[in-house]
Scaffold this motif. Structure first.
Motif, PDB file in Angstrom:
ATOM      1  N   ILE A 149      13.243  39.828   6.395  1.00  0.00           N
ATOM      2  CA  ILE A 149      13.710  39.865   7.058  1.00  0.00           C
ATOM      3  C   ILE A 149      15.125  39.393   6.248  1.00  0.00           C
ATOM      4  O   ILE A 149      16.192  39.946   6.262  1.00  0.00           O
ATOM      5  N   PHE A 150      14.905  38.287   5.906  1.00  0.00           N
ATOM      6  CA  PHE A 150      15.799  37.975   5.156  1.00  0.00           C
ATOM      7  C   PHE A 150      16.471  38.457   3.792  1.00  0.00           C
ATOM      8  O   PHE A 150      17.842  38.442   3.713  1.00  0.00           O
ATOM      9  N   GLY A 162      19.219  30.445   1.160  1.00  0.00           N
ATOM     10  CA  GLY A 162      19.689  31.742   1.335  1.00  0.00           C
ATOM     11  C   GLY A 162      20.407  32.384   2.793  1.00  0.00           C
ATOM     12  O   GLY A 162      20.614  32.578   3.113  1.00  0.00           O
ATOM     13  N   ALA A 163      20.188  31.491   4.001  1.00  0.00           N
ATOM     14  CA  ALA A 163      19.752  31.247   5.250  1.00  0.00           C
ATOM     15  C   ALA A 163      21.838  30.682   5.925  1.00  0.00           C
ATOM     16  O   ALA A 163      22.510  31.788   5.684  1.00  0.00           O
ATOM     17  N   LEU A 223      17.340  28.424  10.718  1.00  0.00           N
ATOM     18  CA  LEU A 223      16.846  29.120  10.468  1.00  0.00           C
ATOM     19  C   LEU A 223      15.366  28.935  10.056  1.00  0.00           C
ATOM     20  O   LEU A 223      14.628  28.763   9.900  1.00  0.00           O
ATOM     21  N   ALA A 224      16.235  28.070   8.817  1.00  0.00           N
ATOM     22  CA  ALA A 224      15.549  28.065   7.636  1.00  0.00           C
ATOM     23  C   ALA A 224      14.482  26.168   8.332  1.00  0.00           C
ATOM     24  O   ALA A 224      13.549  27.039   7.726  1.00  0.00           O
ATOM     25  N   SER A 248      13.867  31.009  -1.117  1.00  0.00           N
ATOM     26  CA  SER A 248      13.177  30.251  -0.663  1.00  0.00           C
ATOM     27  C   SER A 248      11.311  29.193  -1.028  1.00  0.00           C
ATOM     28  O   SER A 248      10.320  29.455  -1.410  1.00  0.00           O
ATOM     29  N   SER A 249      12.473  28.112  -0.785  1.00  0.00           N
ATOM     30  CA  SER A 249      11.429  27.202  -2.408  1.00  0.00           C
ATOM     31  C   SER A 249       9.945  26.714  -1.237  1.00  0.00           C
ATOM     32  O   SER A 249       9.198  26.677  -1.789  1.00  0.00           O
ATOM     33  N   THR A 250      10.005  26.557   0.650  1.00  0.00           N
ATOM     34  CA  THR A 250       9.089  26.117   0.717  1.00  0.00           C
ATOM     35  C   THR A 250       8.024  27.178   0.984  1.00  0.00           C
ATOM     36  O   THR A 250       6.822  26.957   0.687  1.00  0.00           O
ATOM     37  N   GLY A 251       8.737  28.748   1.230  1.00  0.00           N
ATOM     38  CA  GLY A 251       7.846  29.662   1.177  1.00  0.00           C
ATOM     39  C   GLY A 251       6.590  29.678  -0.709  1.00  0.00           C
ATOM     40  O   GLY A 251       5.927  30.231   0.137  1.00  0.00           O
TER      41      GLY A 251
END
Length: 286
Positions: free
Chosen positions: A134-135, A186-187, A175-176, A24-27
């Motif tokens: 979760i992911f 990832g998703a 979902l992402a 996750s880049s945004t995360g």
């Protein structure tokens, strides 16, 4: 000014690494911003920056996979003279792009309609931490499931991806688009693995899918922002994009070599550990 540019370089490094690794880049950008804040920019600029900086990463895909995604044939004049205008294009690559665009439909529709709502509801450390965990678990479960499959049944090339497969991957990408921390790559990789793609094929299709997806998301953010940059904001954005491009070239090469011999479980464990750390920090420390 120099400090702000150094911060932009840091964000570019984080983006270049995390855009392609399924973490996750945004995360990560949102989490890093909790500790390293850009002081000479507006909140509206930051909202735009964390999306548009990904354009640099996307250009790395275009550079590395140009021969696989550019649909125009090399012998243009000979093709047109001998077979007509349709032979100007590579049929297999055009079919690939059709599948990519089909996979973009779910996220494009929902993103355009509800982007601001999702950002207000889910762009916070708690939601990011939950998505990471979760992911992360999903990666481990899916890889365990794939170990039971016979390798000969895996789809090893993009030509084996059907339009139904593309829609399924697009649903996972959705979902992402809703939950930061999920990871777009990832998703979509999880979706690809579930429908029987090999790891390299799932990763490559994810790279290609990022091109129209992130171009569209970046354009949407730029239009909302209105191109009203200050000089400092423009410098920060350009520096971040250039750094993310350079880092992405290295990371993509690393990932494709890595997954030829290894699975995605380490990324799953990383996500779980990071998610727990984030939950503990924001619940008890901060």
């Amino acid at each position: 000014m120099l400090i702000e540019i150094l911060k932009s370089i840091l964000f570019g490094i984080v983006e270049g690494i995390t855009e392609w690794l399924p973490i996750s880049s945004t995360g990560h950008l949102i989490l890093v911003e909790q500790f390293v804040k850009l002081k000479e920019v507006s909140p509206e600029f930051w909202s735009m920056f964390q999306v548009v900086i990904q354009l640099g990463a996307i250009l790395a895909v275009v550079l590395l996979y140009w021969n696989k995604i550019w649909p125009i044939t090399k012998n243009k004049k000979e093709a047109i003279a001998s077979k007509g205008i349709l032979s100007y294009f590579n049929k297999d690559i055009m079919t690939l792009w059709a599948k990519i665009l089909v996979a973009c439909i779910p996220a494009a529709i929902i993103g355009i309609l509800f982007d601001d709502i999702f950002e207000a509801l889910f762009y916070n450390p708690f939601c990011i931490a939950l998505a990471l965990i979760i992911f992360g678990i999903a990666f481990i479960v899916v890889e365990n499931f794939n170990q039971k499959r016979k390798s000969k049944n895996l789809k090893e090339s993009n030509s084996q991806i059907t339009y139904k497969d593309a829609i399924m991957i697009g649903i996972f990408q959705l979902l992402a688009a809703i939950f930061p921390g999920t990871s777009r790559s990832g998703a979509t990789i999880i979706g690809g693995l579930l429908i029987g793609l090999s790891r390299p094929n799932a990763a490559e299709f994810t790279f290609y899918l990022a091109i129209p997806t992130m171009l569209g998301a970046s354009l949407l953010k730029l239009l909302k922002f209105g191109f009203a940059f200050t000089g400092m904001e423009l410098i920060i954005l350009v520096v971040g994009m250039v750094v993310s491009f350079l880092v992405s070239v290295l990371v993509i090469k690393f990932l494709m070599n890595y997954i030829k011999k290894h699975d995605f479980k380490p990324f799953g464990y990383y996500r779980i550990i990071l998610g727990i750390i984030v939950l503990v920090y924001f619940a008890f420390v901060r």
